[in-house]
Design an enzyme around this catalytic site. Structure first.
Site, PDB file in Angstrom:
ATOM      1  N   LYS A  80      36.132  55.802  32.254  1.00  0.00           N
ATOM      2  CA  LYS A  80      37.584  55.592  32.102  1.00  0.00           C
ATOM      3  C   LYS A  80      37.846  54.336  31.273  1.00  0.00           C
ATOM      4  CE  LYS A  80      37.453  53.212  36.557  1.00  0.00           C
ATOM      5  NZ  LYS A  80      37.638  53.369  38.010  1.00  0.00           N
TER       6      LYS A  80
ATOM      7  N   ARG B 205      44.271  53.120  49.039  1.00  0.00           N
ATOM      8  CA  ARG B 205      44.792  53.335  47.699  1.00  0.00           C
ATOM      9  C   ARG B 205      44.984  54.839  47.566  1.00  0.00           C
ATOM     10  NH1 ARG B 205      41.366  51.200  42.590  1.00  0.00           N
ATOM     11  NH2 ARG B 205      40.141  53.002  43.233  1.00  0.00           N
TER      12      ARG B 205
ATOM     13  N   TYR C  42      46.361  23.245  21.861  1.00  0.00           N
ATOM     14  CA  TYR C  42      47.710  23.282  22.429  1.00  0.00           C
ATOM     15  C   TYR C  42      47.779  22.447  23.702  1.00  0.00           C
ATOM     16  CZ  TYR C  42      49.443  27.053  19.439  1.00  0.00           C
ATOM     17  OH  TYR C  42      49.858  27.810  18.379  1.00  0.00           O
TER      18      TYR C  42
ATOM     19  N   MET D 170      45.842  32.227  20.552  1.00  0.00           N
ATOM     20  CA  MET D 170      45.883  33.675  20.362  1.00  0.00           C
ATOM     21  C   MET D 170      44.738  34.161  19.474  1.00  0.00           C
ATOM     22  SD  MET D 170      48.908  36.075  18.828  1.00  0.00           S
ATOM     23  CE  MET D 170      50.135  35.515  19.975  1.00  0.00           C
TER      24      MET D 170
HETATM   25  C1  LIG Z   1      36.332  53.115  38.576  1.00  0.00           C
HETATM   26  C2  LIG Z   1      35.777  53.919  39.689  1.00  0.00           C
HETATM   27  C3  LIG Z   1      34.396  53.951  39.930  1.00  0.00           C
HETATM   28  C4  LIG Z   1      33.403  53.079  39.186  1.00  0.00           C
HETATM   29  O1  LIG Z   1      33.397  51.788  39.747  1.00  0.00           O
HETATM   30  P1  LIG Z   1      32.412  50.626  39.259  1.00  0.00           P
HETATM   31  O2  LIG Z   1      32.708  49.510  40.181  1.00  0.00           O
HETATM   32  O3  LIG Z   1      32.795  50.311  37.852  1.00  0.00           O
HETATM   33  O4  LIG Z   1      31.028  51.153  39.369  1.00  0.00           O
HETATM   34  C5  LIG Z   1      33.930  54.817  40.911  1.00  0.00           C
HETATM   35  N1  LIG Z   1      34.781  55.587  41.630  1.00  0.00           N
HETATM   36  C6  LIG Z   1      36.118  55.549  41.439  1.00  0.00           C
HETATM   37  C7  LIG Z   1      37.000  56.413  42.263  1.00  0.00           C
HETATM   38  C8  LIG Z   1      36.659  54.703  40.484  1.00  0.00           C
HETATM   39  O5  LIG Z   1      37.984  54.667  40.306  1.00  0.00           O
END
Ligand SMILES: *Cc1c(COP(=O)(O)O)cnc(C)c1O
Length: 358
Positions: free
Chosen positions: A35, A130, A255, A303
């Site tokens: 992702k 969640r 800055y 930046m």
């Molecule tokens: C992002 C995610 C993972 C991967 O997690 P990592 O900590 O990057 O290994 C696994 N399962 C779910 C449901 C996730 O959202």
């Protein structure tokens, strides 16, 4: 023309890290989590490099569509599932598998008419609060899915760990025990572990592991570095020196005049800043590599630029490469120095950084 700032992605390191996952979880299948543009590494080239995985997980429909458009035929799981009938149709068109974690999604499946049933990953909330069905909702949701023609049987049973990276395993063990109790006797494969879970908890490996971070060669554990886990960083964020100047002791740099030279100082100004994804909060003293030499960030990150104390280097010239993170400069260390986590840094490399996949 060589772009000034590049994120170089080492596909051999990606494959090596997948090998580490296989080694740690030899009896599990691997759903490689790619992702967020493969945590900033480029979703399509990363998927191609990790073609040896048993499937891919993405967060959003568009991410999965990018994989299909590139000709990848792997199993693809949408980690958040779909949120409308239209998205469900698209998921069917692209042969995606869907996480089901919400009663609304049951209704979408019940209303769906298609040729082939969906492979469903059924998510149970064992304490993260969640996504997922809470324990009292599980039985009713399972019986609705069991009765739904749009759903292939058996389901894959899933939970997600909230604190697998913590030194104290008590809350993870409680999640694992609750999951076991809730899925006891229910047919179907099990999937529990992210990177930290699969490293730290043998019982969490189950039928499918879901590693993300460790595939990119970054340690998911607070008290272990990537090298000690046998991982190789896949991303090198590299820019170059664009100016060199001398300042006197007592002069202020950057800055807000946040940093004061305590000696005659040779500064190297490098073309990287928060506009590239190098975090503005990164503390003075954070290491960078100029060529092969360690030097430290001084003053506030702008930046487009940072200042580096290069006084102790034998020489520094405009055009010298500057490694902001990668081999020799762990992104974990930069994240700590910026008060964040490595996930945020690698995902946050900005659009103007040229992705150079090798
Ligand atoms: C992002 C995610 C993972 C991967 O997690 P990592 O900590 O990057 O290994 C696994 N399962 C779910 C449901 C996730 O959202």
């Amino acid at each position: 023309m060589t772009p000034v700032i590049r994120a170089i992605v080492d596909t051999a390191a990606l494959r090596h890290n997948l090998g580490r996952v296989r080694h740690l979880a030899p009896r599990s299948r691997v759903l490689a989590v790619i992702k967020a543009n493969a945590y900033g590494h480029g979703i399509v080239p990363t998927a191609v490099a990790l073609a040896g995985a048993d499937g891919f997980a993405v967060a959003r429909l568009e991410e999965g569509i990018a994989l299909r458009a590139a000709g990848l035929r792997h199993r693809v799981v949408l980690l958040e599932g779909v949120f409308s009938a239209e998205q469900l149709r698209q998921a069917a068109d692209h042969d995606f598998e869907i996480m089901v974690h919400e009663p609304e999604q049951l209704a979408l499946l019940e209303a769906h008419r298609g040729d082939r049933p969906f492979r469903v990953w059924f998510k149970i909330d064992t304490g993260m609060n969640r996504l997922g069905f809470k324990p009292p909702q599980v039985a009713a949701a399972l019986s609705r899915l069991g009765a739904c023609d749009a759903v292939a049987k058996p389901l894959t049973l899933v939970t997600h760990l909230a604190s697998a990276d913590a030194r104290d395993g008590a809350s993870t063990n409680a999640q694992l025990a609750l999951f076991d109790r809730l899925v006891e006797g229910i047919p179907g494969e099990r999937s529990i572990a992210n990177s930290a879970g699969l490293i730290g908890f043998e019982h969490a490996r189950a039928d499918w592991v879901r590693p993300g971070l460790m595939l990119y060669g970054v340690s998911p554990l607070q008290d272990r570095d990537a090298g000690s886990l046998g991982l190789r960083p896949a991303m090198t964020l590299v820019t170059c020196v664009i100016a060199v100047k001398q300042v006197d002791a007592g002069e202020l740099v950057g800055y807000g005049g946040d940093w004061t030279a305590t000696r005659p100082t040779r500064l190297a100004i490098a073309a990287a800043g928060y506009g590239d994804g190098y975090p503005r909060n990164t503390a003075s003293g954070t290491a960078v590599l100029i060529g092969a030499h360690r030097a430290s960030l001084v003053g506030r990150v702008s930046m487009d630029m940072i200042a580096i104390d290069a006084t102790d280097l034998p020489r520094v010239t405009v055009g010298d490469p500057v490694i902001l993170w990668g081999p020799g400069v762990p992104v974990e260390d930069v994240a700590r120095a910026a008060g964040t986590i490595p996930y945020e840094l690698i995902c946050g490399v900005s659009q103007r950084v040229h992705l150079d996949v090798r």
